[in-house]
Write a protein that holds these residues in place. Structure first.
Motif, mmCIF file in Angstrom:
data_model
loop_
_atom_site.group_PDB
_atom_site.id
_atom_site.type_symbol
_atom_site.label_atom_id
_atom_site.label_comp_id
_atom_site.label_asym_id
_atom_site.label_seq_id
_atom_site.Cartn_x
_atom_site.Cartn_y
_atom_site.Cartn_z
ATOM 1 N N PRO A 2 0.827 -1.219 0.000
ATOM 2 C CA PRO A 2 0.000 0.000 0.000
ATOM 3 C C PRO A 2 0.861 1.269 0.000
ATOM 4 O O PRO A 2 1.940 1.308 0.601
ATOM 5 N N ASN A 3 0.367 2.288 -0.663
ATOM 6 C CA ASN A 3 1.138 3.516 -0.794
ATOM 7 C C ASN A 3 1.429 4.183 0.544
ATOM 8 O O ASN A 3 2.447 4.846 0.689
ATOM 9 N N TRP A 4 0.552 4.003 1.543
ATOM 10 C CA TRP A 4 0.814 4.573 2.870
ATOM 11 C C TRP A 4 1.996 3.874 3.529
ATOM 12 O O TRP A 4 2.753 4.497 4.281
ATOM 13 N N ALA A 5 2.176 2.589 3.237
ATOM 14 C CA ALA A 5 3.345 1.872 3.776
ATOM 15 C C ALA A 5 4.624 2.395 3.141
ATOM 16 O O ALA A 5 5.649 2.544 3.821
ATOM 17 N N TRP A 6 4.564 2.690 1.834
ATOM 18 C CA TRP A 6 5.732 3.272 1.172
ATOM 19 C C TRP A 6 6.094 4.616 1.813
ATOM 20 O O TRP A 6 7.269 4.923 2.010
ATOM 21 N N LEU A 7 5.062 5.396 2.132
ATOM 22 C CA LEU A 7 5.313 6.686 2.774
ATOM 23 C C LEU A 7 5.958 6.489 4.141
ATOM 24 O O LEU A 7 6.908 7.199 4.493
ATOM 25 N N ALA A 8 5.492 5.522 4.905
ATOM 26 C CA ALA A 8 6.078 5.251 6.218
ATOM 27 C C ALA A 8 7.546 4.846 6.097
ATOM 28 O O ALA A 8 8.398 5.315 6.876
ATOM 29 N N ILE A 9 7.854 4.004 5.122
ATOM 30 C CA ILE A 9 9.243 3.587 4.909
ATOM 31 C C ILE A 9 10.094 4.787 4.498
ATOM 32 O O ILE A 9 11.234 4.948 4.954
ATOM 33 N N LEU A 51 3.741 8.464 -3.843
ATOM 34 C CA LEU A 51 3.081 9.525 -4.602
ATOM 35 C C LEU A 51 2.266 9.017 -5.781
ATOM 36 O O LEU A 51 1.634 9.810 -6.480
ATOM 37 N N ARG A 52 2.248 7.712 -5.980
ATOM 38 C CA ARG A 52 1.392 7.157 -7.033
ATOM 39 C C ARG A 52 -0.069 7.468 -6.761
ATOM 40 O O ARG A 52 -0.841 7.669 -7.697
ATOM 41 N N SER A 53 -0.460 7.486 -5.481
ATOM 42 C CA SER A 53 -1.866 7.757 -5.177
ATOM 43 C C SER A 53 -2.066 8.798 -4.080
ATOM 44 O O SER A 53 -3.163 9.313 -3.936
ATOM 45 N N ILE A 54 -1.037 9.110 -3.321
ATOM 46 C CA ILE A 54 -1.174 10.110 -2.271
ATOM 47 C C ILE A 54 -0.813 11.467 -2.880
ATOM 48 O O ILE A 54 0.262 11.602 -3.475
ATOM 49 N N PRO A 55 -1.672 12.464 -2.723
ATOM 50 C CA PRO A 55 -1.333 13.791 -3.248
ATOM 51 C C PRO A 55 -0.025 14.300 -2.638
ATOM 52 O O PRO A 55 0.235 14.098 -1.449
ATOM 53 N N VAL A 58 -0.240 16.375 0.609
ATOM 54 C CA VAL A 58 -0.586 15.575 1.785
ATOM 55 C C VAL A 58 0.612 14.738 2.215
ATOM 56 O O VAL A 58 0.967 14.684 3.400
ATOM 57 N N ALA A 59 1.249 14.087 1.252
ATOM 58 C CA ALA A 59 2.404 13.248 1.575
ATOM 59 C C ALA A 59 3.511 14.074 2.221
ATOM 60 O O ALA A 59 4.116 13.660 3.217
ATOM 61 N N TYR A 60 3.759 15.268 1.679
ATOM 62 C CA TYR A 60 4.835 16.096 2.216
ATOM 63 C C TYR A 60 4.494 16.624 3.603
ATOM 64 O O TYR A 60 5.364 16.705 4.472
ATOM 65 N N ALA A 61 3.240 16.959 3.829
ATOM 66 C CA ALA A 61 2.831 17.418 5.162
ATOM 67 C C ALA A 61 3.028 16.308 6.196
ATOM 68 O O ALA A 61 3.548 16.549 7.294
ATOM 69 N N ILE A 62 2.641 15.098 5.838
ATOM 70 C CA ILE A 62 2.816 13.971 6.749
ATOM 71 C C ILE A 62 4.295 13.676 6.934
ATOM 72 O O ILE A 62 4.774 13.468 8.052
ATOM 73 N N TRP A 63 5.035 13.664 5.839
ATOM 74 C CA TRP A 63 6.483 13.421 5.864
ATOM 75 C C TRP A 63 7.166 14.416 6.805
ATOM 76 O O TRP A 63 7.927 14.038 7.679
ATOM 77 N N SER A 64 6.897 15.694 6.593
ATOM 78 C CA SER A 64 7.598 16.705 7.386
ATOM 79 C C SER A 64 7.148 16.698 8.837
ATOM 80 O O SER A 64 7.981 16.809 9.744
#
Length: 108
Positions: A2-9, A51-55, A58-64
């Motif tokens: 899942p793309n959220w798991a990629w973001l967590a990694i 980023l394939r499916s997460i805007p 949003v991804a950068y806000a969560i990342w930072s």
């Protein structure tokens, strides 16, 4: 995966890299320098999958937000950097912002 798991990694990779920056002593120490380079490369590599499916916003806000909180925790534990009440409050606001961002309707 899942793309959220990629973001967590990606976030964990970035936190590891950032946490080792001080240990590089201006990139004069090879092992920490290699960890930093690999960590940042991995972070952006895995972020590209998220980023394939997460805007991107949003991804950068969560990342930072998550990165700030996690790196601050590492700095507190590993480097003895203490936080005062204002700093803790500011970090609380960052966490609140990330939570609110994810609770809004149609967030992703």
């Amino acid at each position: 995966m899942p793309n959220w798991a990629w973001l967590a990694i990606a976030i964990v990779s970035e936190v590891v890299a950032t946490s080792f920056l001080k240990a590089t002593e201006g990139f004069s120490r090879p092992v920490p320098s290699i960890i930093v380079a690999i960590g940042y490369a991995a972070a952006f590599y895995f972020l590209s999958f998220a980023l394939r499916s997460i805007p991107v916003g949003v991804a950068y806000a969560i990342w930072s937000g998550a990165g700030v909180v996690m790196v601050t925790g590492v700095a507190w534990i590993a480097y003895g950097q203490k936080l005062d009440a204002v700093a803790l409050g500011a970090i609380g606001l960052i966490v609140a912002g990330v939570v609110i961002l994810n609770l809004r309707p149609g967030h992703g």
